[in-house]
Design an enzyme around this catalytic site. Structure first.
Site, PDB file in Angstrom:
ATOM      1  N   LYS A 196       0.859  -1.173   0.000  1.00  9.42           N
ATOM      2  CA  LYS A 196       0.000   0.000   0.000  1.00  9.42           C
ATOM      3  C   LYS A 196       0.898   1.227   0.000  1.00  9.42           C
ATOM      4  O   LYS A 196       1.638   1.464   0.960  1.00  9.42           O
ATOM      5  CB  LYS A 196      -0.877  -0.019   1.249  1.00  9.42           C
ATOM      6  CG  LYS A 196      -1.812   1.154   1.325  1.00  9.42           C
ATOM      7  CD  LYS A 196      -2.770   0.944   2.470  1.00  9.42           C
ATOM      8  CE  LYS A 196      -3.673   2.130   2.628  1.00  9.42           C
ATOM      9  NZ  LYS A 196      -4.571   1.925   3.773  1.00  9.42           N
ATOM     10  N   LYS A 249      -2.176  -1.637  -3.852  1.00 12.37           N
ATOM     11  CA  LYS A 249      -3.055  -0.466  -3.783  1.00 12.37           C
ATOM     12  C   LYS A 249      -2.225   0.790  -3.834  1.00 12.37           C
ATOM     13  O   LYS A 249      -1.238   0.851  -3.108  1.00 12.37           O
ATOM     14  CB  LYS A 249      -3.814  -0.550  -2.454  1.00 12.37           C
ATOM     15  CG  LYS A 249      -4.705   0.611  -2.154  1.00 12.37           C
ATOM     16  CD  LYS A 249      -5.325   0.414  -0.790  1.00 12.37           C
ATOM     17  CE  LYS A 249      -6.203   1.592  -0.455  1.00 12.37           C
ATOM     18  NZ  LYS A 249      -6.845   1.447   0.830  1.00 12.37           N
TER      19      LYS A 249
HETATM   20  C1  PBG Z   1      -6.736   3.362   5.381  1.00  9.93           C
HETATM   21  C2  PBG Z   1      -7.449   3.172   4.082  1.00  9.93           C
HETATM   22  C3  PBG Z   1      -7.187   3.880   2.911  1.00  9.93           C
HETATM   23  C4  PBG Z   1      -8.126   3.471   1.958  1.00  9.93           C
HETATM   24  C5  PBG Z   1      -8.878   2.477   2.558  1.00  9.93           C
HETATM   25  N1  PBG Z   1      -8.457   2.314   3.884  1.00  9.93           N
HETATM   26  C6  PBG Z   1      -6.100   4.782   2.534  1.00  9.93           C
HETATM   27  C7  PBG Z   1      -5.653   5.835   3.434  1.00  9.93           C
HETATM   28  O1  PBG Z   1      -6.469   6.658   3.881  1.00  9.93           O
HETATM   29  O2  PBG Z   1      -4.453   5.903   3.676  1.00  9.93           O
HETATM   30  C8  PBG Z   1      -8.237   4.041   0.591  1.00  9.93           C
HETATM   31  C9  PBG Z   1      -9.388   3.620  -0.225  1.00  9.93           C
HETATM   32  C10 PBG Z   1      -9.665   4.499  -1.392  1.00  9.93           C
HETATM   33  O3  PBG Z   1      -9.000   5.540  -1.603  1.00  9.93           O
HETATM   34  O4  PBG Z   1     -10.584   4.165  -2.150  1.00  9.93           O
HETATM   35  N2  PBG Z   1      -6.676   2.282   6.213  1.00  9.93           N
HETATM   36 ZN    ZN Z   2      -6.244   3.018   8.281  1.00 11.10          ZN
END
Ligand code: PBG
Ligand code: ZN
Length: 326
Positions: A196, A249
């Site tokens: 991520k 991601k």
């Molecule tokens: C954090 C989380 C994020 C997303 C889902 N859970 C990223 C973040 O804020 O760092 C992103 C999902 C999206 O952008 O569609 N746990």
């Molecule tokens: Zn988170």
């Protein structure tokens, strides 16, 4: 040298021939639909940064689940928006918390027709909006892990099939695997957000679930997109620690990463077509600058072609309709 008999265009001659020889076939079976369920909500609230996506009530979450089933989408991923946040994010592991309640109700209504995945993180539940416990402005990795274990167990207990730790703490998959095992949930899967990246593509989502960090950013725990060689280390660690599915991601700016990972693992790979990717397309489509259906199918096919088995996308319902000609 010439090859007078080779005419690639023969393979593209008609729609039917193109269909016959098509290699990459995205299917509604590949899709995972995100649902944002808000505690105490009566009717849905639109999310301005994500056109056509809503924060929904418990009842509506069930309807969304039913719609997914009817469209041939096998799974949803639930994100909770609690009515109260605190420093330690305790409503994330409350047995009667919003996610736990939503899972229970969806399971009651939908049985095993729908795979229910739950986001296992703290950022939507903490006042500061970080994914873990903070002390003097710093994330406490190990203290956070203990809470992730509790969140995962509470979600499993409510009936979640797959927990999806998204906080990028070191060792999160192992702690969750151990906690699930200890409490008798060894049958549950872990979909690890293994790779991520710290990304500007998450901004619309943070507005959606109100999880924008109140200070600093997430670069101390999310990955640096300029360091691709860390990718396989993260993936291998998560597989060793007990992940059943690994994830990359965001998706679109990281197709090379998806491809690289897929070529080196033999467990399912998911890609998250995140909010920023979604909203860029929606905004341009609203202006009439791009053909929405065509561009979304092109994007989904690209993510699949790169090597992703599963695609988490806010476009899931539209894509399923288009693929199934509904
Ligand atoms: C954090 C989380 C994020 C997303 C889902 N859970 C990223 C973040 O804020 O760092 C992103 C999902 C999206 O952008 O569609 N746990
Ligand atoms: Zn988170």
């Amino acid at each position: 040298m010439s090859f007078p008999n080779v005419r690639m265009n023969r393979l593209r001659k008609t729609e039917n021939i193109r269909r016959m020889v098509q290699d990459i076939r995205p299917s509604s079976n590949d899709l995972i639909l995100p649902i944002f369920v808000q505690e105490g909500l009566k009717k849905s609230i639109s999310i301005p940064s994500m056109p056509n996506v809503n924060r929904v009530s418990l009842e509506q979450a069930i309807e969304e689940g039913k719609e997914a089933v009817s469209l041939g989408i096998p799974a949803v991923i639930l994100f909770g928006i609690p009515s109260e946040k605190n420093e330690g994010g305790s409503s994330a592991y409350n047995r009667t918390g919003i996610i736990q309640t939503a899972v229970r109700k969806m399971r009651e209504e939908l049985g095993e027709d729908l795979v229910i995945i739950t986001d296992t993180c703290l950022c939507g539940y903490t006042i500061h909006g970080h994914c873990g416990i903070i002390n003097e402005g710093k994330i406490l990795n190990d203290e956070t892990l203990e809470l992730y274990g509790k969140i995962a167990v509470s979600q499993a207990e409510s009936g979640s099939d797959i927990v999806a730790p998204s906080g990028m703490m070191d060792g999160q998959v192992k702690v969750i695997r151990d906690a699930l095992h200890k409490e008798g949930y060894s049958d549950r899967m872990i979909m690890a957000y293994s790779v991520k990246f710290a990304s500007a593509f998450y901004a619309p989502f943070r507005k959606a679930v109100d999880s924008t960090p109140q200070f600093g950013d997430r670069r101390s725990y999310q990955m640096n997109y300029s360091n691709p060689d860390e990718v396989m280390r993260e993936i291998k660690l998560d597989i060793e620690e007990g992940a059943d599915i690994v994830m990359v991601k965001p998706a679109l700016a990281y197709l090379d990463i998806i491809h690289r990972v897929k070529s080196q693992i033999n467990i399912p790979l998911a890609a998250y077509n995140v909010s920023g990717e979604y909203s860029l397309v929606k905004a341009a489509a609203e202006k009439g600058w791009v053909d929405e259906k065509k561009i979304i199918l092109e994007i989904i096919t690209a993510i699949k072609r790169a090597g992703s088995d599963l695609i988490i996308t806010n476009h899931a319902k539209d894509v399923a309709r288009w693929l199934n000609n509904k």
